[in-house]
Design an enzyme around this catalytic site. Sequence first.
Site, PDB file in Angstrom:
ATOM      1  N   TYR A 149     -73.516  40.740 -31.278  1.00 14.26           N
ATOM      2  CA  TYR A 149     -73.691  41.821 -32.260  1.00 14.26           C
ATOM      3  C   TYR A 149     -73.635  41.276 -33.683  1.00 14.26           C
ATOM      4  O   TYR A 149     -74.481  41.611 -34.528  1.00 14.26           O
ATOM      5  CB  TYR A 149     -72.625  42.883 -32.039  1.00 14.26           C
ATOM      6  CG  TYR A 149     -72.878  44.168 -32.795  1.00 14.26           C
ATOM      7  CD1 TYR A 149     -73.894  45.042 -32.403  1.00 14.26           C
ATOM      8  CD2 TYR A 149     -72.108  44.518 -33.897  1.00 14.26           C
ATOM      9  CE1 TYR A 149     -74.137  46.218 -33.086  1.00 14.26           C
ATOM     10  CE2 TYR A 149     -72.331  45.702 -34.589  1.00 14.26           C
ATOM     11  CZ  TYR A 149     -73.348  46.549 -34.188  1.00 14.26           C
ATOM     12  OH  TYR A 149     -73.582  47.712 -34.869  1.00 14.26           O
ATOM     13  N   LYS A 173     -76.741  41.363 -36.370  1.00 18.12           N
ATOM     14  CA  LYS A 173     -76.645  42.102 -37.626  1.00 18.12           C
ATOM     15  C   LYS A 173     -76.665  41.179 -38.836  1.00 18.12           C
ATOM     16  O   LYS A 173     -77.182  41.541 -39.901  1.00 18.12           O
ATOM     17  CB  LYS A 173     -75.383  42.974 -37.622  1.00 18.12           C
ATOM     18  CG  LYS A 173     -75.443  44.123 -36.618  1.00 18.12           C
ATOM     19  CD  LYS A 173     -76.643  45.035 -36.855  1.00 18.12           C
ATOM     20  CE  LYS A 173     -76.620  46.257 -35.957  1.00 18.12           C
ATOM     21  NZ  LYS A 173     -77.755  47.183 -36.232  1.00 18.12           N
TER      22      LYS A 173
END
Length: 248
Positions: free
Chosen positions: A153, A157
Amino acid sequence: MDQRYVGKGVLVTGAGSGIGRAVAERIAAEGGKVAVVDVVADNAEATAAAIGGDAVALACDVSDFAQVEAAVATATAAFGQIDVLFNVAGIGGFDHSHEIDPARFEKIVAVNLTGSFHMCRAVLPQMVERGTGSIVNTASTAGVMGQPWSAAYCASKGGVIQLTKALATEYDPPLCINAVAPGGVETPLYGQFIPPDRADWNRLKKMSRDNIPPAPPEKLANAFAFLGSDEASYMTGSIVVVDGGISC
């Protein structure tokens, strides 16, 4: 409420729930014609039905470029052009990095980062031809600070942040490309971040502030709506953190 999107064709990914739905509803309330894009067709249709008016529901897996091209073509045919793209679709969760299935890592990156690029790639030609347009990507505080059990993640991002900055240096205003970096938000995705077995909670506490509750999606929709509007026409390459102070 302001009417900043009257007459504008707008595409919102991940609009079947959470931040994406809140953004779609906000843009429609401000007069925009919204293409509601979600991987779950029923969710897209539910949001479009709630919005009413010119809303169009489109099922699309943003990690599949062929599906993205088809969705953008349909939305463009419906509205004449896409003036604003909101890339909100995303997935994630916690895993011990030494145990995560490589396929899961790749899928998170494929949706969050590659999917955002796919959508940009599909709408940019018409924006470049017109010389104007706005793209608002969804980063995260996990893209600007480390977070345990979140290698995939965080990487995805962080990649969205650099994608945003790279595109902003390539295209000049009034073609503006920015991103919002949310902290905790009350969405279905937020509930998927459950610390894995044998996790040391103290590691997570170091990266958060216990007195800051997750925000309702509508709080984030405010920032997205501003960045996609003409009011932000002198902003590009900006990463707007909206996290209640978690990353301070």
